[in-house]
Design a protein around this motif. Sequence first.
Motif, PDB file in Angstrom:
ATOM      1  N   ILE A  55      27.899  16.430 -51.339  1.00 20.87           N
ATOM      2  CA  ILE A  55      27.147  17.492 -52.001  1.00 20.87           C
ATOM      3  C   ILE A  55      25.725  17.474 -51.469  1.00 20.87           C
ATOM      4  CG2 ILE A  55      26.344  18.403 -54.218  1.00 20.87           C
ATOM      5  CD1 ILE A  55      29.378  18.468 -53.830  1.00 20.87           C
ATOM      6  N   GLU A  56      25.201  18.609 -51.126  1.00 28.67           N
ATOM      7  CA  GLU A  56      23.855  18.651 -50.536  1.00 28.67           C
ATOM      8  C   GLU A  56      22.799  18.301 -51.588  1.00 28.67           C
ATOM      9  OE1 GLU A  56      23.433  23.504 -50.977  1.00 28.67           O
ATOM     10  OE2 GLU A  56      23.881  22.612 -49.012  1.00 28.67           O
ATOM     11  N   MET A 109      21.168   9.557 -49.204  1.00 29.02           N
ATOM     12  CA  MET A 109      20.621  10.805 -49.735  1.00 29.02           C
ATOM     13  C   MET A 109      21.003  11.911 -48.767  1.00 29.02           C
ATOM     14  SD  MET A 109      18.804  11.994 -52.287  1.00 29.02           S
ATOM     15  CE  MET A 109      18.210  13.665 -52.672  1.00 29.02           C
ATOM     16  N   THR A 110      21.708  12.912 -49.265  1.00 30.58           N
ATOM     17  CA  THR A 110      22.113  13.998 -48.380  1.00 30.58           C
ATOM     18  C   THR A 110      20.983  15.015 -48.226  1.00 30.58           C
ATOM     19  OG1 THR A 110      23.134  15.140 -50.250  1.00 30.58           O
ATOM     20  CG2 THR A 110      24.568  13.779 -48.884  1.00 30.58           C
ATOM     21  N   ASP A 111      21.023  15.736 -47.125  1.00 36.04           N
ATOM     22  CA  ASP A 111      20.000  16.748 -46.846  1.00 36.04           C
ATOM     23  C   ASP A 111      20.109  17.926 -47.819  1.00 36.04           C
ATOM     24  OD1 ASP A 111      19.070  15.266 -44.689  1.00 36.04           O
ATOM     25  OD2 ASP A 111      20.461  16.243 -43.282  1.00 36.04           O
ATOM     26  N   PRO A 112      18.999  18.639 -48.029  1.00 29.47           N
ATOM     27  CA  PRO A 112      19.044  19.804 -48.917  1.00 29.47           C
ATOM     28  C   PRO A 112      20.074  20.840 -48.485  1.00 29.47           C
ATOM     29  CG  PRO A 112      16.773  19.200 -48.442  1.00 29.47           C
ATOM     30  CD  PRO A 112      17.634  18.373 -47.543  1.00 29.47           C
ATOM     31  N   THR A 113      20.290  20.918 -47.165  1.00 26.37           N
ATOM     32  CA  THR A 113      21.342  21.793 -46.640  1.00 26.37           C
ATOM     33  C   THR A 113      22.186  20.990 -45.661  1.00 26.37           C
ATOM     34  OG1 THR A 113      19.920  23.742 -46.838  1.00 26.37           O
ATOM     35  CG2 THR A 113      21.837  23.908 -45.381  1.00 26.37           C
ATOM     36  N   ALA A 117      28.867  17.348 -40.729  1.00 24.51           N
ATOM     37  CA  ALA A 117      29.354  16.202 -41.490  1.00 24.51           C
ATOM     38  C   ALA A 117      28.403  15.021 -41.338  1.00 24.51           C
ATOM     39  CB  ALA A 117      30.741  15.811 -41.003  1.00 24.51           C
ATOM     40  N   PRO A 118      27.919  14.458 -42.446  1.00 21.29           N
ATOM     41  CA  PRO A 118      27.067  13.264 -42.357  1.00 21.29           C
ATOM     42  C   PRO A 118      27.828  12.098 -41.751  1.00 21.29           C
ATOM     43  CG  PRO A 118      26.920  14.279 -44.533  1.00 21.29           C
ATOM     44  CD  PRO A 118      28.083  14.921 -43.828  1.00 21.29           C
TER      45      PRO A 118
END
Length: 260
Positions: A55-56, A109-113, A117-118
């Motif tokens: 989830i972003e 921590m995922t990016d805002p957008t 794929a991380p």
Amino acid sequence: DNTTKAATDITLSNLTDFGVYGTVTKDPNSALIFNNTQVTNNSGVYTYSPVQYWIEGAQYTFSAYAPFTNRQWAFTPADGKDAYNGTLSFDNAAAHGEQDLLFAAADRMTDPTINAAPAAVSFTFSHLLSKVVFKYTNGFTDNNITLNVYDVKINNAAAAGTIPVAGGAAGVWTGTGDYARSFGDAAADAADAFANGLSITTEHFYLIPVERAYNITFKVDLYQAGVLLDTYEHEVKTTISLEKGKSYSINANLAPQNVN
């Protein structure tokens, strides 16, 4: 006091599976999305099911424990959903001192957008138990004196224990109960007595790393020119402070001054 095999360290080459707890937080809400999910090693590729999706703009925290199969551990997340904090318990009596125990934690921590794929989450595992072996040395100066050591046992190893996990780090063990862990015979062949100046060791086994006054017993057969003179039954009470992730050799020099 039952045994089927000696202690075997879990390494990358034999890490077949582990369990993962994972929390996602997107203020102000949190959820436990991995609840002891089994991750399996398939020829170096680690897979799990069902798939979870990133989830972003969210904070993820993970903790992992090995082994998953035949595990004698249990992790209780704080508040029922915090993978980074909680309590780990382990039943070493049920494991017979033969099961290694590994721990790892990671966060992301995922990016805002999210446009791609991380990267995969990486875990660096550490050992949470202590591995112990006994070493005996024939300290007699008479070459006619040979020894045999057997029935080596710690009679009050911690049967179980708990360790807090706080902020993704494992704390200090608290041990409970007593159980007898037999380390067996020190010689590779119990029929072979060992000569002056030589040493023999028992097998390794795992202990919950706590400080306590350990009650250690063993038997020694003393031979002179191949003739059994006597059998000595020894009891030693000694305080040992064990630390997680370390291997210990408890050494005894069997010398004339030790025989009354």
